[in-house]
Design a protein around this motif. Structure first.
Motif, PDB file in Angstrom:
ATOM      1  N   ILE A  27      12.720 -11.387  -9.023  1.00 51.36           N
ATOM      2  CA  ILE A  27      11.834 -12.533  -9.274  1.00 51.36           C
ATOM      3  C   ILE A  27      11.321 -13.111  -7.965  1.00 51.36           C
ATOM      4  N   TYR A  28      12.201 -13.272  -6.985  1.00 55.07           N
ATOM      5  CA  TYR A  28      11.775 -13.777  -5.678  1.00 55.07           C
ATOM      6  C   TYR A  28      10.717 -12.874  -5.065  1.00 55.07           C
ATOM      7  N   SER A  29      10.946 -11.579  -5.104  1.00 57.58           N
ATOM      8  CA  SER A  29      10.007 -10.635  -4.511  1.00 57.58           C
ATOM      9  C   SER A  29       8.625 -10.739  -5.141  1.00 57.58           C
ATOM     10  N   ASN A  30       8.596 -10.898  -6.439  1.00 62.50           N
ATOM     11  CA  ASN A  30       7.323 -10.914  -7.151  1.00 62.50           C
ATOM     12  C   ASN A  30       6.600 -12.250  -7.121  1.00 62.50           C
ATOM     13  N   PHE A  31       7.345 -13.339  -6.968  1.00 65.22           N
ATOM     14  CA  PHE A  31       6.707 -14.645  -7.029  1.00 65.22           C
ATOM     15  C   PHE A  31       6.912 -15.489  -5.773  1.00 65.22           C
ATOM     16  N   ILE A  32       8.139 -15.775  -5.423  1.00 68.51           N
ATOM     17  CA  ILE A  32       8.416 -16.670  -4.299  1.00 68.51           C
ATOM     18  C   ILE A  32       7.932 -16.078  -2.979  1.00 68.51           C
ATOM     19  N   ASP A  33       8.259 -14.798  -2.732  1.00 67.48           N
ATOM     20  CA  ASP A  33       7.838 -14.158  -1.484  1.00 67.48           C
ATOM     21  C   ASP A  33       6.325 -14.009  -1.400  1.00 67.48           C
ATOM     22  N   ALA A  34       5.658 -14.044  -2.538  1.00 69.33           N
ATOM     23  CA  ALA A  34       4.203 -13.906  -2.564  1.00 69.33           C
ATOM     24  C   ALA A  34       3.474 -15.236  -2.344  1.00 69.33           C
ATOM     25  N   LEU A  35       4.184 -16.340  -2.345  1.00 71.62           N
ATOM     26  CA  LEU A  35       3.522 -17.643  -2.180  1.00 71.62           C
ATOM     27  C   LEU A  35       2.693 -17.749  -0.891  1.00 71.62           C
ATOM     28  N   PRO A  36       3.184 -17.255   0.254  1.00 71.68           N
ATOM     29  CA  PRO A  36       2.337 -17.315   1.448  1.00 71.68           C
ATOM     30  C   PRO A  36       1.026 -16.536   1.284  1.00 71.68           C
ATOM     31  N   VAL A  37       1.068 -15.442   0.567  1.00 73.38           N
ATOM     32  CA  VAL A  37      -0.150 -14.658   0.319  1.00 73.38           C
ATOM     33  C   VAL A  37      -1.153 -15.508  -0.448  1.00 73.38           C
ATOM     34  N   VAL A  38      -0.686 -16.154  -1.504  1.00 71.44           N
ATOM     35  CA  VAL A  38      -1.554 -17.020  -2.314  1.00 71.44           C
ATOM     36  C   VAL A  38      -2.077 -18.172  -1.463  1.00 71.44           C
ATOM     37  N   LYS A  39      -1.201 -18.766  -0.668  1.00 67.50           N
ATOM     38  CA  LYS A  39      -1.572 -19.890   0.193  1.00 67.50           C
ATOM     39  C   LYS A  39      -2.656 -19.472   1.192  1.00 67.50           C
ATOM     40  N   TYR A  40      -2.451 -18.350   1.885  1.00 67.90           N
ATOM     41  CA  TYR A  40      -3.428 -17.904   2.890  1.00 67.90           C
ATOM     42  C   TYR A  40      -4.766 -17.547   2.251  1.00 67.90           C
ATOM     43  N   ALA A  78       0.807  -1.220   0.000  1.00 72.79           N
ATOM     44  CA  ALA A  78       0.000   0.000   0.000  1.00 72.79           C
ATOM     45  C   ALA A  78       0.838   1.267   0.000  1.00 72.79           C
ATOM     46  N   GLY A  79       2.093   1.170   0.412  1.00 80.67           N
ATOM     47  CA  GLY A  79       2.949   2.337   0.472  1.00 80.67           C
ATOM     48  C   GLY A  79       3.703   2.626  -0.811  1.00 80.67           C
ATOM     49  N   GLY A  80       3.513   1.817  -1.828  1.00 78.00           N
ATOM     50  CA  GLY A  80       4.202   2.026  -3.102  1.00 78.00           C
ATOM     51  C   GLY A  80       3.442   2.981  -4.001  1.00 78.00           C
ATOM     52  N   PHE A  81       3.925   3.128  -5.229  1.00 78.41           N
ATOM     53  CA  PHE A  81       3.333   4.082  -6.163  1.00 78.41           C
ATOM     54  C   PHE A  81       1.871   3.744  -6.475  1.00 78.41           C
ATOM     55  N   ILE A  82       1.630   2.546  -6.971  1.00 75.15           N
ATOM     56  CA  ILE A  82       0.256   2.164  -7.326  1.00 75.15           C
ATOM     57  C   ILE A  82      -0.592   2.032  -6.065  1.00 75.15           C
ATOM     58  N   GLY A  83      -0.046   1.368  -5.034  1.00 75.07           N
ATOM     59  CA  GLY A  83      -0.806   1.152  -3.808  1.00 75.07           C
ATOM     60  C   GLY A  83      -1.246   2.433  -3.141  1.00 75.07           C
ATOM     61  N   LEU A 113     -11.049  -9.189   0.391  1.00 77.72           N
ATOM     62  CA  LEU A 113     -10.244  -9.185  -0.819  1.00 77.72           C
ATOM     63  C   LEU A 113      -8.815  -8.817  -0.445  1.00 77.72           C
ATOM     64  N   THR A 114      -7.851  -9.499  -1.037  1.00 80.73           N
ATOM     65  CA  THR A 114      -6.444  -9.142  -0.871  1.00 80.73           C
ATOM     66  C   THR A 114      -5.913  -8.678  -2.217  1.00 80.73           C
ATOM     67  N   ILE A 115      -5.223  -7.532  -2.204  1.00 79.28           N
ATOM     68  CA  ILE A 115      -4.564  -7.014  -3.394  1.00 79.28           C
ATOM     69  C   ILE A 115      -3.072  -7.026  -3.094  1.00 79.28           C
ATOM     70  N   ASN A 116      -2.310  -7.787  -3.870  1.00 82.29           N
ATOM     71  CA  ASN A 116      -0.864  -7.869  -3.644  1.00 82.29           C
ATOM     72  C   ASN A 116      -0.119  -7.040  -4.672  1.00 82.29           C
ATOM     73  N   LEU A 117       0.453  -5.936  -4.188  1.00 83.27           N
ATOM     74  CA  LEU A 117       1.260  -5.052  -5.021  1.00 83.27           C
ATOM     75  C   LEU A 117       2.728  -5.074  -4.598  1.00 83.27           C
ATOM     76  N   ALA A 118       3.072  -5.931  -3.645  1.00 86.66           N
ATOM     77  CA  ALA A 118       4.438  -5.953  -3.120  1.00 86.66           C
ATOM     78  C   ALA A 118       5.411  -6.433  -4.190  1.00 86.66           C
ATOM     79  N   ALA A 119       6.482  -5.676  -4.373  1.00 85.06           N
ATOM     80  CA  ALA A 119       7.485  -6.031  -5.374  1.00 85.06           C
ATOM     81  C   ALA A 119       8.703  -5.144  -5.202  1.00 85.06           C
ATOM     82  N   ILE A 120       9.817  -5.587  -5.741  1.00 84.50           N
ATOM     83  CA  ILE A 120      10.975  -4.710  -5.850  1.00 84.50           C
ATOM     84  C   ILE A 120      10.695  -3.817  -7.048  1.00 84.50           C
ATOM     85  N   CYS A 121      10.634  -2.541  -6.819  1.00 82.26           N
ATOM     86  CA  CYS A 121      10.277  -1.614  -7.898  1.00 82.26           C
ATOM     87  C   CYS A 121      11.298  -0.499  -8.049  1.00 82.26           C
TER      88      CYS A 121
END
Length: 159
Positions: free
Chosen positions: A113-126, A25-30, A92-100
């Protein structure tokens, strides 16, 4: 805030307020999305990020009409036990977390790549385990270099 009662869905039914867990939420789009949600909808936002500089103006004033509808939680999704609970609280969960940071795309491609996919796996799982809707964004940089990166450094199209 726009009158939420006047907003309708595609079937003409009034849109009911929901709670949105916005990761990044603290990023540009968020930050821009949080601002739009606060000023134009009745929705509540659980704003998650490691920084809140871009949304401080939404959090500080107690007198604004959206006071109480946005909460900031300083969280790094890589390792925070509160993540699942916040996702459970939301509709609803909106995931915008990434290295930008463009400088990092070429110097830290695996981290990107890790930031955008691997680190997001717990979000998808939950979201999956708790039957929650998920909107997942990704930086375009994970798909590779742009054509401009192959041009000579002094080429006008690199700008």
């Amino acid at each position: 805030m726009a009158n939420g009662a006047n907003r309708v869905d595609l079937d003409g039914k009034p849109i009911k307020p929901i709670t949105i867990c916005m990761i990044g939420a603290g990023g540009f789009i968020g930050s821009h999305l949080c601002e739009k949600l606060m000023t134009e909808t009745p929705h509540k936002v659980l704003a998650l990020d490691v920084y809140n500089d871009k949304i401080k103006h939404l959090l500080e004033p107690d007198s604004v009409e959206w006071s109480g509808r946005i909460q900031f939680h300083r969280i790094n999704i890589k390792h925070d036990s509160r993540l699942e609970g916040l996702i459970k609280m939301a509709d609803l969960t909106i995931n915008l977390a990434a290295i930008c940071t463009p400088a990092d795309y070429n110097t830290r491609p695996l981290d990107t790549i890790y930031s955008n996919f691997i680190d997001a796996l717990p979000v998808v799982k939950y979201c999956s385990e708790n039957n929650k809707r998920l909107i997942h964004f990704s930086t375009c940089e994970v798909y590779g270099k742009t054509i401009g990166s192959f041009l000579p450094k002094d080429h006008p199209l690199r700008e």
